[in-house]
Design an enzyme around this catalytic site. Structure first.
Site, PDB file in Angstrom:
ATOM      1  N   MET A 142       0.855  -1.195   0.000  1.00 55.89           N
ATOM      2  CA  MET A 142       0.000   0.000   0.000  1.00 55.89           C
ATOM      3  C   MET A 142       0.891   1.247   0.000  1.00 55.89           C
ATOM      4  SD  MET A 142      -3.102  -1.049   2.581  1.00 55.89           S
ATOM      5  CE  MET A 142      -3.853   0.576   2.468  1.00 55.89           C
ATOM      6  N   PHE A 143       0.365   2.319  -0.560  1.00 57.77           N
ATOM      7  CA  PHE A 143       1.041   3.620  -0.643  1.00 57.77           C
ATOM      8  C   PHE A 143       2.266   3.604  -1.559  1.00 57.77           C
ATOM      9  CE2 PHE A 143      -1.612   5.350   2.605  1.00 57.77           C
ATOM     10  CZ  PHE A 143      -1.798   4.335   3.528  1.00 57.77           C
ATOM     11  N   GLY A 203       2.139   3.779  -4.823  1.00 55.85           N
ATOM     12  CA  GLY A 203       1.904   4.579  -6.032  1.00 55.85           C
ATOM     13  C   GLY A 203       1.289   3.749  -7.158  1.00 55.85           C
ATOM     14  N   THR A 208      -1.961   3.002  -7.802  1.00 60.75           N
ATOM     15  CA  THR A 208      -3.111   3.677  -8.425  1.00 60.75           C
ATOM     16  C   THR A 208      -2.660   4.924  -9.182  1.00 60.75           C
ATOM     17  OG1 THR A 208      -4.503   2.850  -6.620  1.00 60.75           O
ATOM     18  CG2 THR A 208      -5.428   4.595  -7.989  1.00 60.75           C
ATOM     19  N   GLU A 238      -7.375  -2.139  -7.549  1.00 60.45           N
ATOM     20  CA  GLU A 238      -7.742  -3.046  -6.455  1.00 60.45           C
ATOM     21  C   GLU A 238      -7.976  -4.457  -6.993  1.00 60.45           C
ATOM     22  OE1 GLU A 238      -7.371   0.214  -4.056  1.00 60.45           O
ATOM     23  OE2 GLU A 238      -7.353  -1.900  -3.591  1.00 60.45           O
ATOM     24  N   CYS A 282       9.707  -1.332   5.755  1.00 64.04           N
ATOM     25  CA  CYS A 282      10.832  -2.100   5.201  1.00 64.04           C
ATOM     26  C   CYS A 282      10.826  -3.484   5.849  1.00 64.04           C
ATOM     27  CB  CYS A 282      12.144  -1.380   5.511  1.00 64.04           C
ATOM     28  SG  CYS A 282      12.548  -1.366   7.267  1.00 64.04           S
TER      29      CYS A 282
HETATM   30  N1  LIG Z   1       4.892   5.874   3.429  1.00 67.49           N
HETATM   31  C1  LIG Z   1       4.560   6.325   2.184  1.00 67.49           C
HETATM   32  N2  LIG Z   1       5.353   6.027   1.129  1.00 67.49           N
HETATM   33  C2  LIG Z   1       5.037   6.467  -0.116  1.00 67.49           C
HETATM   34  N3  LIG Z   1       3.943   7.236  -0.416  1.00 67.49           N
HETATM   35  C3  LIG Z   1       3.128   7.549   0.621  1.00 67.49           C
HETATM   36  C4  LIG Z   1       3.387   7.109   1.961  1.00 67.49           C
HETATM   37  N4  LIG Z   1       2.397   7.595   2.754  1.00 67.49           N
HETATM   38  C5  LIG Z   1       1.561   8.290   1.963  1.00 67.49           C
HETATM   39  N5  LIG Z   1       1.998   8.279   0.673  1.00 67.49           N
HETATM   40  C6  LIG Z   1       1.326   8.961  -0.449  1.00 67.49           C
HETATM   41  O1  LIG Z   1       0.619   7.936  -1.174  1.00 67.49           O
HETATM   42  C7  LIG Z   1       0.703   8.221  -2.566  1.00 67.49           C
HETATM   43  C8  LIG Z   1       0.481   6.955  -3.387  1.00 67.49           C
HETATM   44  O2  LIG Z   1      -0.919   6.742  -3.394  1.00 67.49           O
HETATM   45  P1  LIG Z   1      -1.545   5.585  -4.339  1.00 67.49           P
HETATM   46  O3  LIG Z   1      -1.097   5.783  -5.752  1.00 67.49           O
HETATM   47  O4  LIG Z   1      -3.010   5.557  -4.067  1.00 67.49           O
HETATM   48  O5  LIG Z   1      -0.825   4.292  -3.752  1.00 67.49           O
HETATM   49  P2  LIG Z   1      -1.318   2.756  -3.802  1.00 67.49           P
HETATM   50  O6  LIG Z   1      -2.360   2.648  -4.871  1.00 67.49           O
HETATM   51  O7  LIG Z   1      -0.073   1.981  -4.135  1.00 67.49           O
HETATM   52  O8  LIG Z   1      -1.836   2.429  -2.428  1.00 67.49           O
HETATM   53  C9  LIG Z   1       2.094   8.797  -2.730  1.00 67.49           C
HETATM   54  O9  LIG Z   1       2.146   9.638  -3.882  1.00 67.49           O
HETATM   55  C10 LIG Z   1       2.295   9.603  -1.448  1.00 67.49           C
HETATM   56  O10 LIG Z   1       1.912  10.954  -1.625  1.00 67.49           O
HETATM   57  C1  LIG Z   2      -2.561  -5.269   3.158  1.00 65.02           C
HETATM   58  C2  LIG Z   2      -4.045  -5.437   3.030  1.00 65.02           C
HETATM   59  C3  LIG Z   2      -4.842  -4.450   2.464  1.00 65.02           C
HETATM   60  N1  LIG Z   2      -6.194  -4.636   2.358  1.00 65.02           N
HETATM   61  C4  LIG Z   2      -7.042  -3.597   1.756  1.00 65.02           C
HETATM   62  C5  LIG Z   2      -6.810  -2.218   2.328  1.00 65.02           C
HETATM   63  C6  LIG Z   2      -7.181  -1.320   1.191  1.00 65.02           C
HETATM   64  O1  LIG Z   2      -8.576  -1.088   1.208  1.00 65.02           O
HETATM   65  C7  LIG Z   2      -6.795  -2.119  -0.052  1.00 65.02           C
HETATM   66  C8  LIG Z   2      -5.469  -1.731  -0.671  1.00 65.02           C
HETATM   67  O2  LIG Z   2      -5.482  -0.402  -1.008  1.00 65.02           O
HETATM   68  P1  LIG Z   2      -4.295   0.341  -1.857  1.00 65.02           P
HETATM   69  O3  LIG Z   2      -4.977   0.883  -3.042  1.00 65.02           O
HETATM   70  O4  LIG Z   2      -3.251  -0.677  -2.186  1.00 65.02           O
HETATM   71  O5  LIG Z   2      -3.814   1.394  -0.926  1.00 65.02           O
HETATM   72  O6  LIG Z   2      -6.721  -3.487   0.353  1.00 65.02           O
HETATM   73  C9  LIG Z   2      -6.804  -5.811   2.799  1.00 65.02           C
HETATM   74  O7  LIG Z   2      -8.055  -5.983   2.688  1.00 65.02           O
HETATM   75  N2  LIG Z   2      -6.022  -6.775   3.341  1.00 65.02           N
HETATM   76  C10 LIG Z   2      -4.661  -6.666   3.501  1.00 65.02           C
HETATM   77  O8  LIG Z   2      -4.003  -7.598   4.021  1.00 65.02           O
HETATM   78 ZN   LIG Z   3      12.053   0.616   8.242  1.00 66.11          ZN
END
Ligand SMILES: Nc1ncnc2c1ncn2[C@@H]1O[C@H](COP(=O)(O)OP(=O)(O)O)[C@@H](O)[C@H]1O
Ligand SMILES: Cc1cn([C@H]2C[C@H](O)[C@@H](COP(=O)(O)O)O2)c(=O)[nH]c1=O
Ligand SMILES: [Zn+2]
Length: 295
Positions: free
Chosen positions: A92-93, A95, A97, A168, A256
């Site tokens: 998650m987070f 990037g 999406t 997703e 990490c």
């Molecule tokens: N610990 C983190 N590391 C990287 N990005 C983060 C973190 N916390 C918040 N963000 C924000 O989340 C954004 C990515 O969002 P998104 O594309 O929705 O990620 P994903 O779909 O992988 O969950 C980054 O551009 C950043 O601004």
């Molecule tokens: C690790 C993990 C995540 N999820 C859910 C939580 C969020 O709703 C999505 C992932 O969102 P993102 O776009 O990647 O930020 O999945 C879950 O249901 N179970 C898990 O173990």
């Molecule tokens: Zn760490």
């Protein structure tokens, strides 16, 4: 004229020459589709040369390939009947999406018709858009299963669609069959974003199952919330043990390897303490209940 046409087609096949802007204006019969449906609208006149990019914008220069607007008459003759599958995965987070939305916008800028799909289980930011953690959004179809997409969109519109974005992806049980059919038989470019692993770092849904089907696989990383190094994993901060738990930074954080292991140890220790505490409480209630009930 024929010799010129055959030179152009040969050049297209060898993809050596950039093509003049005139190739990129969509024919009249496609404009209503592009302009009137929740499909993403392509600009009337896309830039003169559209570069095919890997699904995310990387600093490294990806091979610049001159790509015609997919509905161009000349291209129709040489366009491959087969599609593509590009997978964007990571914690998650990371990037994912954001990369997906950028790729979709690139495709729209190249004059292709695009549709975005996400799981209707993702209720964090509403159901009518795909939204990044930064708030960037794009209209989408929210579905419980991908097999309903063609009917939802309508067969005629589906047949004219060039690119399908899926966010997703870990929540779609029919991901493999849908991607296989869309790329192998329907000639669609499918760009898929999803978690590779769940909070236990186990394969999540069918995202890893489509890796053997893919033209490209990109693993993105986030930043560890504890030390700032690259984060490859998602730590769940709460005690829930169900695999599926919708949430954001309230429930999850990217970490990490070191801080995933430390975090899991801390969470396991917390669980143990809570379990011991609740059983001790239960025992004392039984004892107290027994004493108060003693005759
Ligand atoms: N610990 C983190 N590391 C990287 N990005 C983060 C973190 N916390 C918040 N963000 C924000 O989340 C954004 C990515 O969002 P998104 O594309 O929705 O990620 P994903 O779909 O992988 O969950 C980054 O551009 C950043 O601004
Ligand atoms: C690790 C993990 C995540 N999820 C859910 C939580 C969020 O709703 C999505 C992932 O969102 P993102 O776009 O990647 O930020 O999945 C879950 O249901 N179970 C898990 O173990
Ligand atoms: Zn760490």
């Amino acid at each position: 004229m024929n010799s010129m046409r055959s030179i152009i087609i040969m050049a297209m096949r060898s993809r050596l020459f950039p093509f003049p802007p005139s190739f990129h204006s969509p024919p009249p019969h496609l404009l209503p589709l592009i302009q009137s449906s929740p499909l993403l609208r392509s600009r009337a006149q896309p830039p003169p040369l559209c570069l095919a990019r890997s699904p995310f914008r990387s600093s490294s220069s990806c091979p610049a390939v001159a790509v015609l607007g997919a509905h161009d008459p000349l291209l129709m003759e040489s366009r491959s009947p087969f599609g593509e599958i590009h997978v964007i995965l990571g914690p998650m987070f990371a990037g994912k999406t954001t990369a997906l939305l950028r790729r979709m916008q690139d495709e729209v800028d190249c004059g292709r018709s695009v549709a975005m799909v996400k799981s209707d289980r993702d209720t964090r930011y509403g159901l009518d858009s795909v939204v990044t953690h930064d708030g960037m959004k794009m209209p989408c179809f929210a579905l419980s299963e991908l097999s309903s997409f063609r009917d939802k969109l309508g067969t005629e519109a589906y047949d004219k669609l060039n690119v399908i974005g899926i966010d997703e992806a870990q929540f779609f049980e029919d991901l493999y069959d849908f991607c296989c059919n869309a790329a192998d038989h329907d000639g669609k470019i499918v760009v898929v974003a999803g978690l590779d692993g769940d909070y236990l770092r186990k394969s999540f849904g069918s995202v890893l199952d489509i890796v053997p089907l893919a033209d490209s696989v990109t693993k993105l990383t986030a930043w560890c919330e504890i030390c700032g190094r690259r984060a490859f994993f998602t730590l769940r901060k709460t005690n829930e043990t169900l695999t599926e738990l919708i949430g954001g930074a309230d429930v999850y954080m990217p970490v990490c390897r070191e801080h995933y292991v430390d975090g899991q140890v801390a969470i396991e220790a917390t669980r143990t303490i809570l379990a011991v505490r609740s059983s001790t409480l239960a025992q004392s209630e039984v004892i107290n209940g027994g004493e108060s009930g003693a005759v």
